[in-house]
Design a protein around this motif. Structure first.
Motif, PDB file in Angstrom:
ATOM      1  N   THR A   5       0.834  -1.197   0.000  1.00  0.00           N
ATOM      2  CA  THR A   5       0.000   0.000   0.000  1.00  0.00           C
ATOM      3  C   THR A   5       0.872   1.251   0.000  1.00  0.00           C
ATOM      4  O   THR A   5       2.060   1.206   0.326  1.00  0.00           O
ATOM      5  N   CYS A   6       0.238   2.341  -0.364  1.00  0.00           N
ATOM      6  CA  CYS A   6       0.890   3.648  -0.330  1.00  0.00           C
ATOM      7  C   CYS A   6       1.513   3.881   1.056  1.00  0.00           C
ATOM      8  O   CYS A   6       2.666   4.268   1.167  1.00  0.00           O
ATOM      9  N   LYS A   7       0.732   3.591   2.104  1.00  0.00           N
ATOM     10  CA  LYS A   7       1.219   3.771   3.486  1.00  0.00           C
ATOM     11  C   LYS A   7       2.468   2.940   3.762  1.00  0.00           C
ATOM     12  O   LYS A   7       3.411   3.415   4.385  1.00  0.00           O
ATOM     13  N   GLN A   8       2.451   1.682   3.309  1.00  0.00           N
ATOM     14  CA  GLN A   8       3.607   0.805   3.539  1.00  0.00           C
ATOM     15  C   GLN A   8       4.854   1.344   2.859  1.00  0.00           C
ATOM     16  O   GLN A   8       5.969   1.044   3.268  1.00  0.00           O
ATOM     17  N   LEU A   9       4.644   2.145   1.814  1.00  0.00           N
ATOM     18  CA  LEU A   9       5.775   2.694   1.070  1.00  0.00           C
ATOM     19  C   LEU A   9       6.086   4.128   1.476  1.00  0.00           C
ATOM     20  O   LEU A   9       6.707   4.881   0.730  1.00  0.00           O
ATOM     21  N   GLY A  10       5.641   4.508   2.647  1.00  0.00           N
ATOM     22  CA  GLY A  10       5.963   5.838   3.169  1.00  0.00           C
ATOM     23  C   GLY A  10       4.979   6.911   2.751  1.00  0.00           C
ATOM     24  O   GLY A  10       5.207   8.088   2.985  1.00  0.00           O
ATOM     25  N   GLY A  11       3.877   6.506   2.127  1.00  0.00           N
ATOM     26  CA  GLY A  11       2.870   7.473   1.701  1.00  0.00           C
ATOM     27  C   GLY A  11       1.795   7.677   2.748  1.00  0.00           C
ATOM     28  O   GLY A  11       2.051   7.555   3.947  1.00  0.00           O
ATOM     29  N   ALA A  47       3.617  13.503   4.104  1.00  0.00           N
ATOM     30  CA  ALA A  47       4.464  12.325   3.896  1.00  0.00           C
ATOM     31  C   ALA A  47       5.665  12.678   3.018  1.00  0.00           C
ATOM     32  O   ALA A  47       6.788  12.234   3.275  1.00  0.00           O
ATOM     33  N   ILE A  48       5.427  13.500   1.984  1.00  0.00           N
ATOM     34  CA  ILE A  48       6.514  13.894   1.081  1.00  0.00           C
ATOM     35  C   ILE A  48       7.523  14.778   1.811  1.00  0.00           C
ATOM     36  O   ILE A  48       8.736  14.624   1.642  1.00  0.00           O
ATOM     37  N   ASN A  49       7.026  15.661   2.658  1.00  0.00           N
ATOM     38  CA  ASN A  49       7.928  16.500   3.457  1.00  0.00           C
ATOM     39  C   ASN A  49       8.828  15.661   4.359  1.00  0.00           C
ATOM     40  O   ASN A  49      10.016  15.933   4.496  1.00  0.00           O
ATOM     41  N   GLU A  50       8.224  14.632   4.967  1.00  0.00           N
ATOM     42  CA  GLU A  50       9.011  13.746   5.834  1.00  0.00           C
ATOM     43  C   GLU A  50      10.081  13.022   5.014  1.00  0.00           C
ATOM     44  O   GLU A  50      11.205  12.830   5.472  1.00  0.00           O
ATOM     45  N   MET A  51       9.705  12.657   3.795  1.00  0.00           N
ATOM     46  CA  MET A  51      10.645  11.977   2.904  1.00  0.00           C
ATOM     47  C   MET A  51      11.801  12.904   2.509  1.00  0.00           C
ATOM     48  O   MET A  51      12.953  12.489   2.470  1.00  0.00           O
ATOM     49  N   MET A  52      11.462  14.176   2.254  1.00  0.00           N
ATOM     50  CA  MET A  52      12.492  15.162   1.895  1.00  0.00           C
ATOM     51  C   MET A  52      13.478  15.346   3.043  1.00  0.00           C
ATOM     52  O   MET A  52      14.684  15.479   2.821  1.00  0.00           O
ATOM     53  N   THR A  53      12.959  15.358   4.276  1.00  0.00           N
ATOM     54  CA  THR A  53      13.824  15.484   5.448  1.00  0.00           C
ATOM     55  C   THR A  53      14.749  14.281   5.544  1.00  0.00           C
ATOM     56  O   THR A  53      15.949  14.417   5.786  1.00  0.00           O
ATOM     57  N   LEU A  54      14.161  13.108   5.318  1.00  0.00           N
ATOM     58  CA  LEU A  54      14.925  11.864   5.378  1.00  0.00           C
ATOM     59  C   LEU A  54      16.041  11.851   4.320  1.00  0.00           C
ATOM     60  O   LEU A  54      17.154  11.401   4.575  1.00  0.00           O
ATOM     61  N   MET A  55      15.734  12.394   3.146  1.00  0.00           N
ATOM     62  CA  MET A  55      16.693  12.388   2.036  1.00  0.00           C
ATOM     63  C   MET A  55      17.929  13.236   2.327  1.00  0.00           C
ATOM     64  O   MET A  55      18.960  13.077   1.673  1.00  0.00           O
ATOM     65  N   GLN A  56      17.815  14.139   3.289  1.00  0.00           N
ATOM     66  CA  GLN A  56      18.980  14.956   3.642  1.00  0.00           C
ATOM     67  C   GLN A  56      20.017  14.159   4.419  1.00  0.00           C
ATOM     68  O   GLN A  56      21.136  14.604   4.619  1.00  0.00           O
ATOM     69  N   MET A  61      18.289   7.451   4.854  1.00  0.00           N
ATOM     70  CA  MET A  61      17.524   7.181   3.642  1.00  0.00           C
ATOM     71  C   MET A  61      17.774   5.757   3.160  1.00  0.00           C
ATOM     72  O   MET A  61      16.857   5.026   2.819  1.00  0.00           O
ATOM     73  N   LYS A  62      19.057   5.358   3.184  1.00  0.00           N
ATOM     74  CA  LYS A  62      19.435   4.025   2.743  1.00  0.00           C
ATOM     75  C   LYS A  62      18.793   2.968   3.644  1.00  0.00           C
ATOM     76  O   LYS A  62      18.273   1.970   3.182  1.00  0.00           O
ATOM     77  N   GLU A  63      18.841   3.229   4.956  1.00  0.00           N
ATOM     78  CA  GLU A  63      18.263   2.306   5.917  1.00  0.00           C
ATOM     79  C   GLU A  63      16.749   2.171   5.692  1.00  0.00           C
ATOM     80  O   GLU A  63      16.196   1.075   5.715  1.00  0.00           O
TER      81      GLU A  63
END
Ligand code: ZN
Length: 78
Positions: A5-11, A47-56, A61-63
């Protein structure tokens, strides 16, 4: 094929994606994320904002990515 699901993939929703590989499913969820982003969906924006933070943080991000890949690999075939 495997389904996540979207949620399972960080959405942020329960939309499901099916694919034969993790790369394929993550592409599909990314595409969906972009669509929802363009629609201005609040939950997905968050969710996208959280992902952007993680990408920094490449290590984090790799984990995160490795964990999602493991989830995908542990799923039964549809
Ligand atoms: Zn979604």
């Amino acid at each position: 094929m495997k389904t996540m699901t979207c949620k399972q993939l960080g959405g942020a929703c329960d939309k499901t994606f099916s694919a034969n590989s993790f790369d394929e499913i993550s592409d599909k969820s990314k595409q969906h994320g972009m669509e929802m982003f363009q629609k201005g969906d609040k939950d997905h924006l968050k969710a996208i904002n959280e992902m952007m933070t993680l990408m920094q943080n490449p290590e984090a991000m790799k984990e995160w990515f490795d964990n999602k890949r493991k989830v995908f690999e542990s799923l039964p075939e549809d």
